[in-house]
Design an enzyme around this catalytic site. Structure first.
Site, short mmCIF file in Angstrom:
data_model
loop_
_atom_site.label_atom_id
_atom_site.label_comp_id
_atom_site.label_asym_id
_atom_site.label_seq_id
_atom_site.Cartn_x
_atom_site.Cartn_y
_atom_site.Cartn_z
N CYS A 127 -9.24 -12.79 18.23
CA CYS A 127 -9.88 -11.56 18.72
C CYS A 127 -11.16 -11.35 17.94
O CYS A 127 -11.12 -11.35 16.69
CB CYS A 127 -8.96 -10.37 18.50
SG CYS A 127 -7.25 -10.68 18.99
N ASP A 149 -11.66 -0.93 12.96
CA ASP A 149 -12.08 -0.96 11.56
C ASP A 149 -13.54 -1.35 11.43
O ASP A 149 -14.10 -2.00 12.32
CB ASP A 149 -11.22 -1.95 10.77
CG ASP A 149 -9.78 -1.46 10.62
OD1 ASP A 149 -9.58 -0.24 10.50
OD2 ASP A 149 -8.86 -2.31 10.63
N ARG A 209 0.82 -1.21 0.00
CA ARG A 209 0.00 0.00 0.00
C ARG A 209 0.85 1.26 0.00
O ARG A 209 0.51 2.26 -0.61
CB ARG A 209 -0.92 0.01 1.22
CG ARG A 209 -1.50 1.34 1.54
CD ARG A 209 -2.91 1.33 2.04
NE ARG A 209 -3.21 0.29 2.97
CZ ARG A 209 -4.08 -0.70 2.74
NH1 ARG A 209 -4.70 -0.77 1.59
NH2 ARG A 209 -4.30 -1.60 3.67
N TYR A 210 1.95 1.22 0.74
CA TYR A 210 2.82 2.39 0.88
C TYR A 210 4.04 2.20 -0.02
O TYR A 210 4.44 1.07 -0.30
CB TYR A 210 3.27 2.53 2.33
CG TYR A 210 2.14 2.69 3.33
CD1 TYR A 210 1.46 3.91 3.43
CD2 TYR A 210 1.76 1.64 4.15
CE1 TYR A 210 0.44 4.06 4.35
CE2 TYR A 210 0.74 1.79 5.08
CZ TYR A 210 0.07 3.00 5.18
OH TYR A 210 -0.94 3.15 6.08
N LYS A 268 -3.21 4.40 6.91
CA LYS A 268 -3.45 4.94 8.24
C LYS A 268 -3.46 6.46 8.20
O LYS A 268 -2.54 7.08 7.70
CB LYS A 268 -2.34 4.47 9.18
CG LYS A 268 -2.31 2.96 9.35
CD LYS A 268 -1.10 2.52 10.16
CE LYS A 268 -1.01 1.02 10.29
NZ LYS A 268 -0.64 0.35 9.01
N ARG A 295 -8.79 -8.86 9.99
CA ARG A 295 -8.48 -9.84 8.95
C ARG A 295 -9.27 -11.14 9.16
O ARG A 295 -8.83 -12.21 8.76
CB ARG A 295 -6.97 -10.10 8.96
CG ARG A 295 -6.32 -9.83 7.62
CD ARG A 295 -4.80 -9.73 7.73
NE ARG A 295 -4.39 -8.35 7.71
CZ ARG A 295 -3.36 -7.87 8.39
NH1 ARG A 295 -2.62 -8.66 9.14
NH2 ARG A 295 -3.07 -6.59 8.31
N CYS A 343 -11.25 -8.92 14.90
CA CYS A 343 -10.09 -8.99 13.99
C CYS A 343 -10.41 -8.41 12.61
O CYS A 343 -11.35 -8.81 11.95
CB CYS A 343 -9.63 -10.43 13.82
SG CYS A 343 -8.23 -10.57 12.69
N ASP A 368 -7.54 3.55 9.96
CA ASP A 368 -7.12 2.94 8.70
C ASP A 368 -8.27 3.20 7.73
O ASP A 368 -9.37 2.67 7.90
CB ASP A 368 -6.86 1.44 8.90
CG ASP A 368 -5.67 0.97 8.08
OD1 ASP A 368 -5.48 1.50 6.96
OD2 ASP A 368 -4.94 0.07 8.55
N ARG A 402 7.31 0.10 1.78
CA ARG A 402 7.21 -1.03 2.71
C ARG A 402 6.03 -1.93 2.35
O ARG A 402 5.05 -1.46 1.76
CB ARG A 402 7.10 -0.54 4.15
CG ARG A 402 5.95 0.43 4.42
CD ARG A 402 6.33 1.29 5.63
NE ARG A 402 5.25 2.10 6.13
CZ ARG A 402 4.87 3.26 5.59
NH1 ARG A 402 5.45 3.72 4.51
NH2 ARG A 402 3.89 3.96 6.15
N CYS A 422 -3.64 -17.84 14.63
CA CYS A 422 -3.20 -17.08 15.81
C CYS A 422 -3.34 -17.99 17.02
O CYS A 422 -4.04 -19.00 16.97
CB CYS A 422 -4.07 -15.85 16.01
SG CYS A 422 -4.01 -14.72 14.62
#
Ligand SMILES: *Cc1c(COP(=O)(O)O)cnc(C)c1O
Ligand code: SF4
Length: 413
Positions: free
Chosen positions: A154, A318, A137-138, A362, A159, A157, A355, A141, A150
């Protein structure tokens, strides 16, 4: 006076008593697992094998399960699986329906309600993915997804479309293609390993990835995003730390949302990473009823500093499907940021971000401290709401400037 009425007989305000209690370091204890040997309990593979993953286990361990949680858990395996390590489960207070750990971990039926503005991929990651498992996206990076698993899941989440594979996304990273893309794009200088949780890989597999990446000459900086030090501090073994320190500069971002997550076990695990020379940051998600008040967040950032971790980001939650019951407001987030800046150590103040939905990246969200800005002057306010004036370089304003005016008009915002 007003101030005195908020103090108890010992001269301690209720706020500072709450802070002190939140900041106490406690062990998660053994809870239901007192019969288990130390060797097993401290073995991360034992913790993973013995995770709570079914409604039957949950009902046995938590007779106070509410109808909302019961229904949510029945539906979880079609959305985002239920999994909680025994270690982390012990942080839940079964007597408290509003327990901050419970809200993050136990599925609720509200997860099945979706609003029109909620999305399965709220940050538009799949549309910024040049090869599977890589989000670019950037300019300089990339986000490198290494697994869809995981240690615990959570409920909010971002994702969850792919994490735990309950929704049938079938995420299969192709490390060779991901690494080739990075090798062929010399503008990439920073790789962030994430997932899922990269520290679920074996030491060997992780080292294979880190060494491949380190062999790319244009990569300057590596980092790992992980919640394992919080969910499974047993995973942070001396062997893992000895391996990681060979790949410096390597940073780790952990994810912790509430001071209760920062136990003595977690403090020790983070200390081992810090002793391996790994700079540590923390990302928190602002969550309703979990950490959306100033006292809790202030305790959280101060406790992180005691664990040698720099608070890095606070994320506005999000717009992930079924998260309305966990999302707090941006107004609250701004109030928390105002309650941190100036009121506590600058190192303890993270950046609050949204985000941008759809994939804008962000965006920093800040309380307003600049009240006006002309060519010659700024009017600013400080953390107490006092107003100050700053004269810009090269000001041509002919008005007589008196420094003492700076301090003349305290006002509260
Ligand atoms: C968050 C994020 C990064 C890292 O951003 P920093 O602000 O450098 O921490 C990189 N790529 C993607 C896709 C991200 O979401
Ligand atoms: S640890 Fe991170 S990736 Fe895993 S479920 Fe939690 S938020 Fe999602």
């Amino acid at each position: 006076m007003q101030i005195e009425s908020s103090l108890d007989a010992t001269g301690v305000s209720p706020e500072s008593a709450k802070m002190q209690s939140l900041k106490q370091f406690r062990s998660a204890g053994r809870g239901f697992w007192s019969h288990v040997s130390d060797a097993d309990w401290n073995d991360w593979k034992w913790q993973l094998k013995n995770r709570i993953t079914t409604l039957a286990q949950l009902e046995k361990l938590m007779p106070t399960l509410t109808p909302e949680e019961h229904a949510g858990t029945m539906l979880a395996n079609n959305k985002l699986s239920l999994a909680i390590t025994p270690y982390f489960f012990n942080l839940i207070d079964p007597a408290d329906e509003n327990c901050p750990i419970r809200w993050q971990m136990i599925p609720r039926v509200e997860e099945t309600h979706t609003a029109p503005w909620e999305l399965s991929d709220p940050c538009g990651e799949d549309s910024h993915s040049p090869v599977p498992g890589l989000v670019h996206r950037y300019p300089d990076r990339v986000l490198f997804l290494v697994t869809d698993r995981c240690a615990s899941y959570c409920r909010y989440c971002t994702r969850s479309r792919l994490v735990s594979n309950a929704s049938g996304y079938d995420f299969h990273p192709e490390f060779d293609r991901q690494i080739d893309y990075i090798r062929q794009n010399p503008q990439i200088r920073d790789v962030l390993l994430s997932g899922g949780d990269p520290l679920l890989l074996s030491d060997d597999k992780l080292e294979f990835l880190l060494s491949k990446l380190r062999a790319i000459p244009h990569l300057e900086f590596l980092r790992i995003g992980t919640r394992i030090p919080i969910f499974l501090p047993q995973r942070i073994t001396p062997e893992l730390c000895a391996m990681l320190k060979k790949y410096h500069p390597l940073f780790i971002s952990v994810h912790s949302n509430h001071p209760r997550e920062l136990t003595t076990e977690v403090r020790d695990a983070l200390g081992r990473l810090a002793d391996a020379g790994i700079p540590l940051g923390n990302q928190s998600v602002l969550l309703r009823n979990v950490n959306d008040d100033v006292i809790t967040m202030r305790a959280q950032v101060q406790k992180l500093l005691m664990c040698r971790v720099k608070p890095y980001y606070i994320y506005q939650c999000d717009l992930i499907n079924g998260s309305a019951h966990l999302r707090s407001t941006v107004r609250k987030g701004l109030e928390i940021m105002q309650g941190l800046r100036g009121h506590t150590t600058g190192y303890g103040v993270p950046q609050y971000v949204i985000d941008a939905p759809g994939g804008g990246g962000k965006v920093p969200i800040n309380p307003e401290y600049v009240l006006s800005h002309s060519r010659d002057r700024l009017v600013i306010r400080n953390f107490e709401g006092k107003i100050f004036e700053y004269v810009e370089a090269g000001a041509r304003d002919s008005r007589q400037y008196k420094a003492s005016e700076n301090f003349a008009t305290p006002e509260t915002f």
